[in-house]
Design a protein around this motif. Structure first.
Motif, PDB file in Angstrom:
ATOM      1  N   GLY A  53      -8.018   9.206  60.283  1.00 53.98           N
ATOM      2  CA  GLY A  53      -7.778  10.345  60.361  1.00 53.98           C
ATOM      3  C   GLY A  53      -6.258  10.930  59.697  1.00 53.98           C
ATOM      4  O   GLY A  53      -5.674   9.585  58.911  1.00 53.98           O
ATOM      5  N   LEU A  54      -5.965  11.698  59.620  1.00 52.45           N
ATOM      6  CA  LEU A  54      -4.466  12.608  59.993  1.00 52.45           C
ATOM      7  C   LEU A  54      -3.354  12.384  60.870  1.00 52.45           C
ATOM      8  O   LEU A  54      -3.807  12.585  61.995  1.00 52.45           O
ATOM      9  N   SER A  55      -2.507  11.544  60.172  1.00 57.66           N
ATOM     10  CA  SER A  55      -1.322  11.185  60.425  1.00 57.66           C
ATOM     11  C   SER A  55       0.206  11.327  60.706  1.00 57.66           C
ATOM     12  O   SER A  55       0.500  11.374  59.577  1.00 57.66           O
ATOM     13  N   VAL A  56       1.275  11.551  61.361  1.00 57.61           N
ATOM     14  CA  VAL A  56       2.768  11.915  61.234  1.00 57.61           C
ATOM     15  C   VAL A  56       3.197  10.460  60.628  1.00 57.61           C
ATOM     16  O   VAL A  56       3.709  11.125  59.429  1.00 57.61           O
ATOM     17  N   ARG A  57       2.798   9.778  60.841  1.00 62.63           N
ATOM     18  CA  ARG A  57       3.624   8.747  59.915  1.00 62.63           C
ATOM     19  C   ARG A  57       2.685   8.441  58.298  1.00 62.63           C
ATOM     20  O   ARG A  57       3.683   7.972  57.665  1.00 62.63           O
ATOM     21  N   ASN A  58       1.831   8.031  58.665  1.00 62.42           N
ATOM     22  CA  ASN A  58       0.895   8.369  56.749  1.00 62.42           C
ATOM     23  C   ASN A  58       1.389   9.964  56.517  1.00 62.42           C
ATOM     24  O   ASN A  58       1.855   9.236  55.109  1.00 62.42           O
ATOM     25  N   VAL A  59       1.192  10.637  56.794  1.00 64.62           N
ATOM     26  CA  VAL A  59       1.961  11.872  56.489  1.00 64.62           C
ATOM     27  C   VAL A  59       3.249  11.257  55.543  1.00 64.62           C
ATOM     28  O   VAL A  59       3.614  11.400  54.238  1.00 64.62           O
ATOM     29  N   THR A  60       4.208  11.093  56.525  1.00 63.23           N
ATOM     30  CA  THR A  60       5.681  11.598  55.785  1.00 63.23           C
ATOM     31  C   THR A  60       6.006  10.015  54.510  1.00 63.23           C
ATOM     32  O   THR A  60       6.662  10.699  53.978  1.00 63.23           O
ATOM     33  N   GLU A  61       4.911   8.919  55.254  1.00 61.69           N
ATOM     34  CA  GLU A  61       4.722   7.794  54.132  1.00 61.69           C
ATOM     35  C   GLU A  61       4.703   7.869  52.947  1.00 61.69           C
ATOM     36  O   GLU A  61       5.470   8.301  51.961  1.00 61.69           O
ATOM     37  N   LEU A  62       3.390   8.881  52.834  1.00 59.53           N
ATOM     38  CA  LEU A  62       2.558   9.377  51.264  1.00 59.53           C
ATOM     39  C   LEU A  62       3.959  10.485  50.702  1.00 59.53           C
ATOM     40  O   LEU A  62       4.209  10.114  49.293  1.00 59.53           O
ATOM     41  N   LEU A  63       4.328  11.480  51.311  1.00 62.12           N
ATOM     42  CA  LEU A  63       5.056  12.630  50.631  1.00 62.12           C
ATOM     43  C   LEU A  63       6.695  12.017  51.057  1.00 62.12           C
ATOM     44  O   LEU A  63       7.263  12.447  49.411  1.00 62.12           O
ATOM     45  N   ILE A  64       6.678  11.131  51.243  1.00 61.46           N
ATOM     46  CA  ILE A  64       8.580  10.601  50.885  1.00 61.46           C
ATOM     47  C   ILE A  64       8.559   9.763  50.038  1.00 61.46           C
ATOM     48  O   ILE A  64       9.467   9.497  49.321  1.00 61.46           O
ATOM     49  N   LEU A  65       8.287   8.808  50.672  1.00 56.79           N
ATOM     50  CA  LEU A  65       8.270   7.239  50.073  1.00 56.79           C
ATOM     51  C   LEU A  65       6.867   6.831  48.877  1.00 56.79           C
ATOM     52  O   LEU A  65       7.140   5.811  48.735  1.00 56.79           O
ATOM     53  N   SER A  66       6.210   7.262  48.814  1.00 59.47           N
ATOM     54  CA  SER A  66       5.154   6.856  47.630  1.00 59.47           C
ATOM     55  C   SER A  66       5.697   6.613  46.503  1.00 59.47           C
ATOM     56  O   SER A  66       5.878   7.562  46.175  1.00 59.47           O
ATOM     57  N   ALA A  67       5.739   5.579  45.294  1.00 63.16           N
ATOM     58  CA  ALA A  67       5.475   5.271  43.649  1.00 63.16           C
ATOM     59  C   ALA A  67       4.690   5.953  43.406  1.00 63.16           C
ATOM     60  O   ALA A  67       5.196   5.876  42.030  1.00 63.16           O
TER      61      ALA A  67
END
Length: 311
Positions: A219-233
């Motif tokens: 599912g969707l989670s704060v942790r994964n959304v944060t990682e994708l939208l801030i730290l994804s290269a």
């Protein structure tokens, strides 16, 4: 290149990117506002106003927040310099002043968009439907970007254009992520279905819906959304990707004028490149994003000071 020419190209790109960002935000806002939940719908209607910092300006013009008033304010209101109409008008004016630096296809794309938008404004929002109009604006943005990338010389003019695009995009990503997550955190009556659509609306407003489901299972989670939208290269609208692109462009633009901007950008790039999502969440997501937004604004100010005001 003359500083005025560079400035016109830079702000042309920022205005076009801003128009697309507003369009994306309106698209998901319109979809969320149609959900059978009056409180959630009202929160979604307020989101574009709080994200863009135009709530007070809106209230001076409209007595209450409604979907119709919001669309009018952000689509065609020329007294709102942050409306899509105003952004494309500003972009076209800047492009016209530097036509000799653009390819004919890039110029024709932006000019045709402006002329057609004026006709659509005369016909009204509901002539073809809100969804059709928003999709058309996004498509025109993609067409200009493709024409510019595929037909312009990749010289200083092109680099300043891309610089404007990524400065605006980084600012938009930080604003949307901060405002959306704060609104969801402050929502007292949890509703799993509403939460699911809010997470999806956040990803869709940043063009990251498919990327998220490709990158993460479950599912969707704060942790994964944060990682994708801030730290994804790899995600074109993530903060790390945008800041990395800004750094690359500043390096390509030769000379000593932008040294302060380069130093600030290199520091921010290192923070994002070596950042960890657990540290961000422990530090406080809202506080972290507020700091990032301040740093992005400072970089933008230094670019203005170095290349135009101080040139």
């Amino acid at each position: 290149m003359l500083s005025r020419t560079a400035s016109n190209i830079y702000w042309m790109a920022r205005s076009l990117e801003r128009a697309e960002n507003i369009t994306r935000l309106l698209d998901v806002t319109h979809n969320m506002a149609l959900m059978p939940n009056s409180k959630g719908g009202q929160q979604e209607l307020l989101a574009p106003l709080t994200i863009t910092g135009r709530l007070d300006q809106f209230r001076e013009r409209h007595q209450q927040v409604s979907a119709e008033a919001l669309l009018d304010f952000f689509l065609f209101d020329e007294q709102n310099d942050g409306s899509i109409f105003s952004c494309i008008q500003q972009a076209r004016a800047n492009a016209h002043s530097v036509r000799d630096r653009l390819s004919s296809e890039a110029w024709e794309s932006i000019n045709a968009t402006w002329l057609e938008l004026r006709h659509r404004r005369q016909r009204g929002i509901h002539h073809e439907g809100v969804k059709g109009l928003l999709d058309w604006i996004k498509q025109r943005s993609h067409e200009f970007r493709g024409a510019a990338y595929g037909t312009m010389l990749h010289n200083l003019a092109f680099h300043f254009m891309r610089l404007g695009t990524f400065i605006e995009r980084a600012d938009n990503t930080a604003r949307i992520l901060s405002a959306k997550l704060e609104a969801m955190a402050n929502q007292h009556d949890s509703n799993q279905a509403i939460d699911f659509y809010q997470w999806n609306s956040l990803l869709q407003s940043l063009g990251a819906y498919e990327a998220y489901h490709y990158s993460y299972t479950g599912g969707l989670s704060v942790r994964n959304v944060t990682e994708l939208l801030i730290l994804s290269a790899e995600l074109p609208r993530s903060l790390r990707y945008c800041v990395g692109s800004i750094m690359q462009l500043l390096v390509v633009i030769n000379g000593d004028q932008g040294l302060a901007a380069k130093r600030l950008c290199a520091e921010l790039q290192a923070r994002l490149e070596y950042g960890e999502v657990d540290f961000i969440l422990e530090f406080g997501l809202h506080k972290y994003l507020k700091d990032l937004l301040r740093r992005i604004h400072t970089i933008g100010d230094e670019i203005h000071l170095s290349y135009w005001e101080g040139a």
